[in-house]
Write a protein that holds these residues in place. Structure first.
Motif, PDB file in Angstrom:
ATOM      1  N   ARG A 155       0.807  -1.227   0.000  1.00 42.33           N
ATOM      2  CA  ARG A 155       0.000   0.000   0.000  1.00 42.33           C
ATOM      3  C   ARG A 155       0.836   1.270   0.000  1.00 42.33           C
ATOM      4  O   ARG A 155       0.365   2.315  -0.429  1.00 42.33           O
ATOM      5  N   GLN A 156       2.061   1.207   0.478  1.00 45.40           N
ATOM      6  CA  GLN A 156       2.907   2.392   0.539  1.00 45.40           C
ATOM      7  C   GLN A 156       3.470   2.781  -0.834  1.00 45.40           C
ATOM      8  O   GLN A 156       3.952   3.897  -0.998  1.00 45.40           O
ATOM      9  N   GLN A 157       3.407   1.896  -1.800  1.00 49.06           N
ATOM     10  CA  GLN A 157       3.955   2.209  -3.123  1.00 49.06           C
ATOM     11  C   GLN A 157       3.114   3.291  -3.805  1.00 49.06           C
ATOM     12  O   GLN A 157       1.881   3.288  -3.709  1.00 49.06           O
ATOM     13  N   PRO A 158       3.763   4.212  -4.516  1.00 53.59           N
ATOM     14  CA  PRO A 158       3.030   5.294  -5.186  1.00 53.59           C
ATOM     15  C   PRO A 158       1.918   4.791  -6.111  1.00 53.59           C
ATOM     16  O   PRO A 158       0.834   5.369  -6.122  1.00 53.59           O
ATOM     17  N   TYR A 159       2.142   3.717  -6.854  1.00 52.22           N
ATOM     18  CA  TYR A 159       1.097   3.195  -7.748  1.00 52.22           C
ATOM     19  C   TYR A 159      -0.152   2.845  -6.940  1.00 52.22           C
ATOM     20  O   TYR A 159      -1.271   3.174  -7.335  1.00 52.22           O
ATOM     21  N   CYS A 160       0.043   2.186  -5.828  1.00 52.58           N
ATOM     22  CA  CYS A 160      -1.092   1.804  -4.979  1.00 52.58           C
ATOM     23  C   CYS A 160      -1.804   3.030  -4.430  1.00 52.58           C
ATOM     24  O   CYS A 160      -3.040   3.084  -4.409  1.00 52.58           O
ATOM     25  N   GLN A 161      -1.048   4.025  -4.006  1.00 52.89           N
ATOM     26  CA  GLN A 161      -1.639   5.224  -3.418  1.00 52.89           C
ATOM     27  C   GLN A 161      -2.381   6.073  -4.450  1.00 52.89           C
ATOM     28  O   GLN A 161      -3.455   6.595  -4.160  1.00 52.89           O
ATOM     29  N   PHE A 162      -1.823   6.219  -5.630  1.00 53.87           N
ATOM     30  CA  PHE A 162      -2.408   7.122  -6.618  1.00 53.87           C
ATOM     31  C   PHE A 162      -3.414   6.465  -7.562  1.00 53.87           C
ATOM     32  O   PHE A 162      -4.312   7.118  -8.061  1.00 53.87           O
ATOM     33  N   ILE A 163      -3.277   5.180  -7.795  1.00 54.34           N
ATOM     34  CA  ILE A 163      -4.150   4.494  -8.758  1.00 54.34           C
ATOM     35  C   ILE A 163      -5.183   3.603  -8.048  1.00 54.34           C
ATOM     36  O   ILE A 163      -6.367   3.647  -8.381  1.00 54.34           O
ATOM     37  N   ILE A 164      -4.744   2.814  -7.097  1.00 57.88           N
ATOM     38  CA  ILE A 164      -5.653   1.845  -6.478  1.00 57.88           C
ATOM     39  C   ILE A 164      -6.468   2.459  -5.337  1.00 57.88           C
ATOM     40  O   ILE A 164      -7.671   2.195  -5.225  1.00 57.88           O
ATOM     41  N   ASP A 165      -5.851   3.292  -4.503  1.00 60.39           N
ATOM     42  CA  ASP A 165      -6.585   3.893  -3.380  1.00 60.39           C
ATOM     43  C   ASP A 165      -7.889   4.571  -3.824  1.00 60.39           C
ATOM     44  O   ASP A 165      -8.930   4.367  -3.181  1.00 60.39           O
ATOM     45  N   PRO A 166      -7.891   5.366  -4.896  1.00 60.30           N
ATOM     46  CA  PRO A 166      -9.158   5.988  -5.321  1.00 60.30           C
ATOM     47  C   PRO A 166     -10.234   4.961  -5.709  1.00 60.30           C
ATOM     48  O   PRO A 166     -11.422   5.193  -5.491  1.00 60.30           O
ATOM     49  N   LYS A 167      -9.831   3.838  -6.263  1.00 60.48           N
ATOM     50  CA  LYS A 167     -10.797   2.784  -6.614  1.00 60.48           C
ATOM     51  C   LYS A 167     -11.415   2.187  -5.340  1.00 60.48           C
ATOM     52  O   LYS A 167     -12.617   1.927  -5.299  1.00 60.48           O
ATOM     53  N   ILE A 168     -10.587   1.992  -4.326  1.00 58.29           N
ATOM     54  CA  ILE A 168     -11.082   1.442  -3.064  1.00 58.29           C
ATOM     55  C   ILE A 168     -12.009   2.450  -2.385  1.00 58.29           C
ATOM     56  O   ILE A 168     -13.062   2.080  -1.844  1.00 58.29           O
ATOM     57  N   THR A 169     -11.657   3.713  -2.442  1.00 56.68           N
ATOM     58  CA  THR A 169     -12.516   4.764  -1.878  1.00 56.68           C
ATOM     59  C   THR A 169     -13.868   4.774  -2.580  1.00 56.68           C
ATOM     60  O   THR A 169     -14.922   4.846  -1.934  1.00 56.68           O
ATOM     61  N   LYS A 170     -13.858   4.671  -3.896  1.00 60.29           N
ATOM     62  CA  LYS A 170     -15.105   4.645  -4.669  1.00 60.29           C
ATOM     63  C   LYS A 170     -15.920   3.398  -4.322  1.00 60.29           C
ATOM     64  O   LYS A 170     -17.137   3.471  -4.155  1.00 60.29           O
ATOM     65  N   LEU A 171     -15.259   2.264  -4.205  1.00 59.07           N
ATOM     66  CA  LEU A 171     -15.929   1.018  -3.829  1.00 59.07           C
ATOM     67  C   LEU A 171     -16.632   1.182  -2.486  1.00 59.07           C
ATOM     68  O   LEU A 171     -17.806   0.826  -2.342  1.00 59.07           O
ATOM     69  N   LYS A 172     -15.929   1.745  -1.508  1.00 56.86           N
ATOM     70  CA  LYS A 172     -16.506   1.926  -0.176  1.00 56.86           C
ATOM     71  C   LYS A 172     -17.692   2.887  -0.205  1.00 56.86           C
ATOM     72  O   LYS A 172     -18.663   2.702   0.519  1.00 56.86           O
ATOM     73  N   LYS A 173     -17.614   3.893  -1.056  1.00 59.15           N
ATOM     74  CA  LYS A 173     -18.692   4.875  -1.141  1.00 59.15           C
ATOM     75  C   LYS A 173     -19.937   4.282  -1.810  1.00 59.15           C
ATOM     76  O   LYS A 173     -21.054   4.461  -1.343  1.00 59.15           O
ATOM     77  N   LEU A 174     -19.739   3.576  -2.927  1.00 54.77           N
ATOM     78  CA  LEU A 174     -20.866   3.095  -3.724  1.00 54.77           C
ATOM     79  C   LEU A 174     -21.425   1.739  -3.289  1.00 54.77           C
ATOM     80  O   LEU A 174     -22.585   1.443  -3.553  1.00 54.77           O
ATOM     81  N   PHE A 175     -20.585   0.916  -2.664  1.00 52.70           N
ATOM     82  CA  PHE A 175     -20.993  -0.465  -2.373  1.00 52.70           C
ATOM     83  C   PHE A 175     -20.727  -0.855  -0.916  1.00 52.70           C
ATOM     84  O   PHE A 175     -20.368  -1.991  -0.627  1.00 52.70           O
ATOM     85  N   GLN A 176     -20.935   0.078  -0.018  1.00 56.26           N
ATOM     86  CA  GLN A 176     -20.699  -0.154   1.413  1.00 56.26           C
ATOM     87  C   GLN A 176     -21.396  -1.426   1.904  1.00 56.26           C
ATOM     88  O   GLN A 176     -20.830  -2.204   2.664  1.00 56.26           O
ATOM     89  N   ASP A 177     -22.612  -1.662   1.427  1.00 59.03           N
ATOM     90  CA  ASP A 177     -23.389  -2.821   1.885  1.00 59.03           C
ATOM     91  C   ASP A 177     -22.867  -4.155   1.351  1.00 59.03           C
ATOM     92  O   ASP A 177     -23.297  -5.209   1.780  1.00 59.03           O
ATOM     93  N   LYS A 178     -21.925  -4.114   0.413  1.00 55.53           N
ATOM     94  CA  LYS A 178     -21.380  -5.337  -0.175  1.00 55.53           C
ATOM     95  C   LYS A 178     -19.990  -5.689   0.356  1.00 55.53           C
ATOM     96  O   LYS A 178     -19.405  -6.690  -0.046  1.00 55.53           O
ATOM     97  N   LEU A 179     -19.444  -4.862   1.244  1.00 59.12           N
ATOM     98  CA  LEU A 179     -18.083  -5.069   1.719  1.00 59.12           C
ATOM     99  C   LEU A 179     -17.996  -6.126   2.812  1.00 59.12           C
ATOM    100  O   LEU A 179     -18.912  -6.272   3.617  1.00 59.12           O
ATOM    101  N   LYS A 180     -16.875  -6.831   2.835  1.00 57.35           N
ATOM    102  CA  LYS A 180     -16.633  -7.842   3.871  1.00 57.35           C
ATOM    103  C   LYS A 180     -16.526  -7.203   5.229  1.00 57.35           C
ATOM    104  O   LYS A 180     -17.053  -7.701   6.198  1.00 57.35           O
ATOM    105  N   HIS A 181     -15.811  -6.100   5.305  1.00 52.71           N
ATOM    106  CA  HIS A 181     -15.594  -5.403   6.573  1.00 52.71           C
ATOM    107  C   HIS A 181     -16.250  -4.047   6.464  1.00 52.71           C
ATOM    108  O   HIS A 181     -15.750  -3.159   5.788  1.00 52.71           O
ATOM    109  N   LYS A 182     -17.363  -3.908   7.109  1.00 51.74           N
ATOM    110  CA  LYS A 182     -18.086  -2.641   7.063  1.00 51.74           C
ATOM    111  C   LYS A 182     -17.247  -1.545   7.693  1.00 51.74           C
ATOM    112  O   LYS A 182     -16.773  -1.687   8.806  1.00 51.74           O
ATOM    113  N   ALA A 183     -17.056  -0.455   6.964  1.00 46.98           N
ATOM    114  CA  ALA A 183     -16.228   0.657   7.481  1.00 46.98           C
ATOM    115  C   ALA A 183     -17.080   1.712   8.134  1.00 46.98           C
ATOM    116  O   ALA A 183     -18.223   1.856   7.888  1.00 46.98           O
TER     117      ALA A 183
END
Length: 183
Positions: A155-183
């Motif tokens: 997760r500390q790698q720049p690719y993960c922070q700049f490319i993948i982190d936004p996808k995870i943020t979007k996933l949490k926002k749009l599909f909160q009810d589908k996540l394994k670990h509710k945030a």
């Protein structure tokens, strides 16, 4: 849940690190593996796939429990977490190996994929046309071990922070009810 009750899904949405990270977080999705499919040679190594010469797409193969998450729901997450309108490109990753593709395992999956794409077109969910290919699944080749569970381990790698982190943020926002670990 018995293994024989699980269904298989194979998707390509650009870099497999991104797609793997998204689907690992969904309730009912198990055993997500990064790899390659849709190409011409057997057992392609990563260095050959990323050259674009093998015809393979970076993809993920997963098993899911349809009593917890449907194939249709999986596809809705897929379309929401990558750009299905860019041909052979996802952000800075360019080439046929980064194409958007659904590799169906049976006619039911093919029909659902076509229905979801048509729904998104009718709803004008994207400004540009969807270019995601819908193709019968072929042999899936698991990528080398260093590519498995990449985001969770780097997760500390720049690719993960700049490319993948936004996808995870979007996933949490749009599909909160589908996540394994509710945030």
């Amino acid at each position: 849940m018995a293994e024989d009750k699980l269904q298989k899904a194979t998707l390509a949405g650009g870099c497999f690190w991104c797609t793997e990270a998204v689907f690992q977080r969904l309730e009912g999705v198990e055993n997500v593996r990064s790899g390659f499919t849709g190409g011409e040679i057997k057992n392609p190594p990563y260095r050959e796939v990323v050259s674009g010469r093998t015809g393979h797409a970076e993809a993920i193969e997963m098993f899911f429990d349809p009593s917890k998450i449907s194939y249709r729901e999986i596809l809705l997450v897929f379309f929401a977490t990558h750009d299905p309108t860019t041909l052979n490109r996802q952000q800075n990753d360019v080439g046929t190996q980064y194409r958007s593709a659904i590799f169906y395992h049976n006619e039911k999956q093919k029909g659902i994929a076509e229905e979801v794409i048509e729904l998104l077109r009718e709803e004008k969910a994207f400004q540009d046309p969807i270019v995601t290919e819908v193709t019968q699944a072929s042999t899936f080749y698991e990528a080398e071990q260093e590519h498995q569970d990449f985001y969770n381990q780097h997760r500390q790698q720049p690719y993960c922070q700049f490319i993948i982190d936004p996808k995870i943020t979007k996933l949490k926002k749009l599909f909160q009810d589908k996540l394994k670990h509710k945030a």
